[in-house]
Design a protein around this motif. Structure first.
Motif, PDB file in Angstrom:
ATOM      1  N   VAL A   1       0.842  -1.208   0.000  1.00  6.19           N
ATOM      2  CA  VAL A   1       0.000   0.000   0.000  1.00  6.19           C
ATOM      3  C   VAL A   1       0.874   1.255   0.000  1.00  6.19           C
ATOM      4  O   VAL A   1       0.624   2.205  -0.767  1.00  6.19           O
ATOM      5  CB  VAL A   1      -0.945  -0.014   1.221  1.00  6.19           C
ATOM      6  CG1 VAL A   1      -1.651   1.330   1.359  1.00  6.19           C
ATOM      7  CG2 VAL A   1      -1.980  -1.117   1.087  1.00  6.19           C
ATOM      8  N   VAL A   2       1.897   1.287   0.848  1.00  8.45           N
ATOM      9  CA  VAL A   2       2.769   2.464   0.923  1.00  8.45           C
ATOM     10  C   VAL A   2       3.573   2.617  -0.362  1.00  8.45           C
ATOM     11  O   VAL A   2       3.767   3.731  -0.865  1.00  8.45           O
ATOM     12  CB  VAL A   2       3.691   2.378   2.153  1.00  8.45           C
ATOM     13  CG1 VAL A   2       4.629   3.572   2.203  1.00  8.45           C
ATOM     14  CG2 VAL A   2       2.865   2.310   3.440  1.00  8.45           C
ATOM     15  N   ALA A   3       4.051   1.496  -0.930  1.00  6.39           N
ATOM     16  CA  ALA A   3       4.799   1.572  -2.192  1.00  6.39           C
ATOM     17  C   ALA A   3       3.922   2.094  -3.318  1.00  6.39           C
ATOM     18  O   ALA A   3       4.376   2.883  -4.160  1.00  6.39           O
ATOM     19  CB  ALA A   3       5.358   0.192  -2.550  1.00  6.39           C
ATOM     20  N   ALA A   4       2.653   1.669  -3.339  1.00 14.12           N
ATOM     21  CA  ALA A   4       1.716   2.180  -4.355  1.00 14.12           C
ATOM     22  C   ALA A   4       1.513   3.675  -4.192  1.00 14.12           C
ATOM     23  O   ALA A   4       1.423   4.419  -5.185  1.00 14.12           O
ATOM     24  CB  ALA A   4       0.389   1.437  -4.250  1.00 14.12           C
ATOM     25  N   TRP A   5       1.435   4.128  -2.941  1.00 16.02           N
ATOM     26  CA  TRP A   5       1.293   5.574  -2.695  1.00 16.02           C
ATOM     27  C   TRP A   5       2.528   6.323  -3.204  1.00 16.02           C
ATOM     28  O   TRP A   5       2.399   7.404  -3.798  1.00 16.02           O
ATOM     29  CB  TRP A   5       1.099   5.822  -1.203  1.00 16.02           C
ATOM     30  CG  TRP A   5       1.039   7.274  -0.838  1.00 16.02           C
ATOM     31  CD1 TRP A   5      -0.049   8.087  -0.883  1.00 16.02           C
ATOM     32  CD2 TRP A   5       2.132   8.097  -0.405  1.00 16.02           C
ATOM     33  NE1 TRP A   5       0.303   9.363  -0.497  1.00 16.02           N
ATOM     34  CE2 TRP A   5       1.626   9.397  -0.200  1.00 16.02           C
ATOM     35  CE3 TRP A   5       3.482   7.853  -0.165  1.00 16.02           C
ATOM     36  CZ2 TRP A   5       2.428  10.441   0.242  1.00 16.02           C
ATOM     37  CZ3 TRP A   5       4.282   8.901   0.266  1.00 16.02           C
ATOM     38  CH2 TRP A   5       3.764  10.170   0.466  1.00 16.02           C
ATOM     39  N   LEU A   6       3.709   5.764  -2.983  1.00 18.66           N
ATOM     40  CA  LEU A   6       4.937   6.414  -3.450  1.00 18.66           C
ATOM     41  C   LEU A   6       4.934   6.556  -4.969  1.00 18.66           C
ATOM     42  O   LEU A   6       5.221   7.625  -5.510  1.00 18.66           O
ATOM     43  CB  LEU A   6       6.155   5.611  -3.008  1.00 18.66           C
ATOM     44  CG  LEU A   6       6.572   5.701  -1.543  1.00 18.66           C
ATOM     45  CD1 LEU A   6       7.695   4.717  -1.254  1.00 18.66           C
ATOM     46  CD2 LEU A   6       7.016   7.112  -1.189  1.00 18.66           C
ATOM     47  N   ARG A   7       4.615   5.461  -5.660  1.00 16.77           N
ATOM     48  CA  ARG A   7       4.651   5.504  -7.128  1.00 16.77           C
ATOM     49  C   ARG A   7       3.587   6.434  -7.693  1.00 16.77           C
ATOM     50  O   ARG A   7       3.773   7.021  -8.762  1.00 16.77           O
ATOM     51  CB  ARG A   7       4.481   4.092  -7.678  1.00 16.77           C
ATOM     52  CG  ARG A   7       5.684   3.193  -7.444  1.00 16.77           C
ATOM     53  CD  ARG A   7       5.589   1.906  -8.252  1.00 16.77           C
ATOM     54  NE  ARG A   7       4.566   1.029  -7.730  1.00 16.77           N
ATOM     55  CZ  ARG A   7       4.784   0.045  -6.867  1.00 16.77           C
ATOM     56  NH1 ARG A   7       6.010  -0.164  -6.416  1.00 16.77           N
ATOM     57  NH2 ARG A   7       3.809  -0.724  -6.456  1.00 16.77           N
ATOM     58  N   LYS A   8       2.483   6.608  -6.975  1.00 17.21           N
ATOM     59  CA  LYS A   8       1.405   7.476  -7.454  1.00 17.21           C
ATOM     60  C   LYS A   8       1.710   8.943  -7.221  1.00 17.21           C
ATOM     61  O   LYS A   8       1.370   9.795  -8.053  1.00 17.21           O
ATOM     62  CB  LYS A   8       0.097   7.103  -6.755  1.00 17.21           C
ATOM     63  CG  LYS A   8      -1.081   7.991  -7.133  1.00 17.21           C
ATOM     64  CD  LYS A   8      -2.338   7.598  -6.365  1.00 17.21           C
ATOM     65  CE  LYS A   8      -3.496   8.540  -6.698  1.00 17.21           C
ATOM     66  NZ  LYS A   8      -4.722   8.198  -5.915  1.00 17.21           N
TER      67      LYS A   8
ATOM     68  N   ALA B   1       9.588   0.647  -4.357  1.00 16.92           N
ATOM     69  CA  ALA B   1       9.301   1.723  -5.304  1.00 16.92           C
ATOM     70  C   ALA B   1      10.521   2.037  -6.153  1.00 16.92           C
ATOM     71  O   ALA B   1      10.403   2.385  -7.329  1.00 16.92           O
ATOM     72  CB  ALA B   1       8.831   2.969  -4.548  1.00 16.92           C
ATOM     73  N   LEU B   2      11.715   1.928  -5.566  1.00 12.59           N
ATOM     74  CA  LEU B   2      12.946   2.177  -6.319  1.00 12.59           C
ATOM     75  C   LEU B   2      13.187   1.104  -7.379  1.00 12.59           C
ATOM     76  O   LEU B   2      13.512   1.408  -8.523  1.00 12.59           O
ATOM     77  CB  LEU B   2      14.135   2.197  -5.360  1.00 12.59           C
ATOM     78  CG  LEU B   2      14.507   3.526  -4.703  1.00 12.59           C
ATOM     79  CD1 LEU B   2      15.645   3.312  -3.730  1.00 12.59           C
ATOM     80  CD2 LEU B   2      14.897   4.562  -5.736  1.00 12.59           C
TER      81      LEU B   2
END
Length: 698
Positions: free
Chosen positions: A246-253, A298-299
């Protein structure tokens, strides 16, 4: 036997409802007595009816001849203060989590039964988990309903508190429903990350995560909305893999690739600081670990692995397994580019199983200075130039019996392949070893010049290792430059820029990212910038400490004085962690009413002596990056490999140059940071160079 004449109530036939606390039950008893003020009635029975104390009210109702089952029901739903916290329904809450100043209610719940529910006192719950209606704290006139009013169906002004009836359905996707379940008022389900935390910590964690992922990236902490805590709960109600995804999706968005490719603490900003301040260690570890893993995903673009797949190994775990300092493994990851793409590996916090195994093999295969030098045909003490110039990947901080730098075999092999691929040029030549000895060159400098094409190869003897098998052109004077750049004199490395600007590495990197130092010229290992652009910037902007120290003030005091004159800093330390404060030197001088720039030393004798020192260092092939001028506050001159530095400062009274050696690599460094050396301006620069050239041997 109970005496009704002395009993606090004449009747107690009212049945305590499910989830009703003692203070709600007392109000209904007062209403049953026909009174309309708990405050007045409380005076008669020696009970505080103005300021609600739930425990005192529980004691009052438990003195009545009611069944033990009723007492237990009231005890369970009443907050009891214990050691600075409240225990409610076997859950621990902070005093800030509960409110007894005024009543809160759900109109749909009151339509079903006009009694108080204990979870309404929890201020974090803003919507009813059964009806999804807002929990009210104001009547239709906008006034709070105080606890002295005993009725729950209407206000003193006659306004209905109950609303229309709605279907009662527990909304399990809300934090309120989860908390009611934990309090024992609903059938139990599991939320692994939250079940192990106290209720007050669970509230803080859900607020933190909800604030983060329900908003775009902001520099300040967003306000709480009515559903913020529910967003956080849904991210946290499953396992850590779900939270990370969930947090990684937020980062990419919400962030660009460039914004993600910084340290994870910078990426998360206020959320990272809030996570560090969580009172519970387990919660703090969970959130920070999730942030680090989400940042890594995300990286790299890799999806989180299932918890039972064991696909990732953290650097900390690998460090403990191998008995090596974690910083050393991080340094090796950066040297090997273990993530398989062009982004910075310094941000990576975990490795998959194949990468971890590759690291184990690489650690076993690392080379010492002497081993790398033997393969390259150089003295062991000369390979540092290849490392500082980006040709040789170095690893430091290994510790535990592994002092000094280590070098990857892969980078040594790459240099040997590069030597074999370099073209030969006809002409007069000298053997490589003869060339640097006869001309007084540093062998590392000459090696860098060969790799950079500045010293042409005439012949190659394949029977000898590396550089020893080369014969180079007899004229290699240009190889004397101490900076040893694999390009030309018009370009500067990051270390050179640090010396010229007197700024630290994070500040220089920030300036490069923002484009203030021009367009970088990137090689495989180096970021080079145009000298003219850098010197133009350094001529206008300076480190604020260069102004503050000569004026006898601190940097914050200097900034306040400049702000009073309407001058803002070009770059402030608050713009990022570890950044220097940078000011416009001329604008600051004018604003402060100074006749000259206080950072500039105008002593001609020092200028001439400093020029001689720099020239001597270049001729002797030192790895130190000397600035063109010495500021009045002094400057720390670093080695290219960052393993030592010399702090220089001019004393205008005695007209002496003071300097002190800092770093384990220096033979004489004893940890004393006082001025250990002084030299007059008519002294011999060779004296300084001799002292700072002496290194420890490992």
């Amino acid at each position: 036997m109970l005496d009704r004449l002395t009993s606090p109530f004449s009747t107690w036939a009212v049945e305590p409802a499910e989830g009703e606390p003692a203070h709600g039950y007392v109000n209904r008893l007062v209403d049953g007595e026909g009174h309309n003020s708990l405050r007045v009635y409380g005076n008669w029975i020696e009970l505080n009816g103005r300021n609600i104390v739930p425990e005192a009210m529980l004691e009052t109702v438990c003195s009545l001849p009611i069944s033990e089952e009723r007492r237990n029901r009231l005890r369970h739903a009443t907050a009891i203060e214990r050691d600075g916290s409240f225990v409610l329904a076997r859950q621990r809450f902070s005093p800030r989590d509960l409110s007894f100043a005024a009543r809160r209610w759900c109109p749909a719940c009151l339509a079903e039964s006009a009694h108080h529910r204990t979870w309404w006192d929890i201020v974090a719950l803003r919507r009813c988990p059964y009806h999804d209606t807002k929990i009210m704290d104001r009547d239709p006139d906008g006034m709070p309903v105080k606890w002295w009013w005993p009725r729950f169906d209407v206000t003193k002004r006659g306004h209905e508190l109950a609303g229309e009836r709605k279907p009662k359905v527990l909304r399990r996707g809300t934090f309120a429903a989860y908390l009611i379940m934990r309090m024992g008022f609903e059938d139990r389900w599991e939320a692994p990350l939250l079940d192990c935390l106290d209720a007050t910590v669970a509230i803080d964690v859900c607020h933190l995560v909800g604030r983060l992922i329900s908003n775009p990236r902001t520099p300040t902490i967003p306000d709480l909305a009515t559903r913020t805590i529910d967003v956080g709960y849904r991210a946290l109600r499953e396992n850590k893999d779900h939270l990370v995804s969930v947090v990684a999706a937020w980062l990419r968005k919400n962030l660009t690739a460039a914004e993600i490719d910084t340290s994870y603490s910078s990426v998360f900003g206020w959320a990272h600081r809030m996570a560090l301040n969580l009172s519970d260690e387990k919660a703090r570890r969970t959130v920070l670990s999730a942030f680090r893993k989400a940042h890594a995903y995300a990286l790299t673009g890799a999806e989180p692995s299932p918890a039972d797949a064991d696909r990732t190994v953290t650097l900390t775990e690998l460090s403990a397994e191998l008995g090596i300092d974690r910083r050393g493994i991080a340094s090796l990851v950066s040297a090997l580019a273990a993530n398989g793409n062009s982004r910075s590996t310094k941000r990576r916090v975990s490795l998959d199983s194949l990468q971890a195994e590759a690291l184990r093999r690489e650690i076993e295969d690392l080379l010492t200075r002497d081993e790398a030098g033997a393969l390259l045909g150089l003295p062991g003490w000369a390979v540092g130039h290849l490392a500082s110039s980006g040709y040789l990947a170095s690893v430091k901080h290994l510790g535990r019996g592994k002092p000094g730098l280590r070098f990857t075999r892969k980078s040594v092999t790459a240099i040997l392949d590069l030597i074999a691929a370099l073209p030969t040029t006809p002409g007069k030549s000298r053997k490589f070893i003869t060339c640097w000895r006869v001309n007084g060159l540093h062998p590392g400098q000459l090696a860098v010049s060969v790799l950079g094409g500045k010293a042409a190869i005439v012949r190659r003897n394949n029977s000898q290792y590396g550089f020893c098998g080369l014969s180079v052109q007899a004229t290699v004077a240009e190889a004397r430059r101490s900076s040893a750049l694999p390009s030309d004199d018009k370009r500067l490395s990051m270390a050179d820029i640090e010396a010229i600007t007197n700024l630290n590495r994070p500040t220089v990197q920030w300036l490069v990212r923002k484009g203030h130092l021009g367009e970088p010229h990137r090689t495989k290992k180096l970021c080079l910038l145009d000298r003219e652009t850098v010197e133009t910037f350094a001529g206008r902007y300076r480190n604020a400490i260069e102004f503050a120290e000569p004026l006898g003030v601190t940097v914050p005091d200097l900034l306040r004085r400049l702000a009073g004159k309407g001058v803002k800093p070009f770059l402030s330390a608050i713009d990022g962690h570890g950044l220097n404060t940078v000011i416009d030197a001329e604008a600051a001088r004018i604003a402060l009413g100074l006749s000259r720039n206080p950072s500039v030393i105008e002593d001609e004798g020092l200028v001439r002596f400093w020029t001689r020192i720099v020239e001597t260092a270049n001729r002797r092939g030192l790895m130190f990056k000397f600035p063109d001028r010495l500021p009045s506050c002094g400057q720390r001159v670093w080695r290219g490999d960052r393993y030592g530095s010399v702090l220089f400062q001019f004393d205008p009274v005695s007209r002496e140059l003071h300097y002190s050696l800092i770093g384990r690599r220096f033979l004489e460094d004893t940890g004393d940071r006082g001025w250990r050396h002084r030299i007059a301006l008519d002294g011999n620069p060779e004296t300084i160079i001799d002292i700072i050239s002496k290194e420890r041997t490992h």
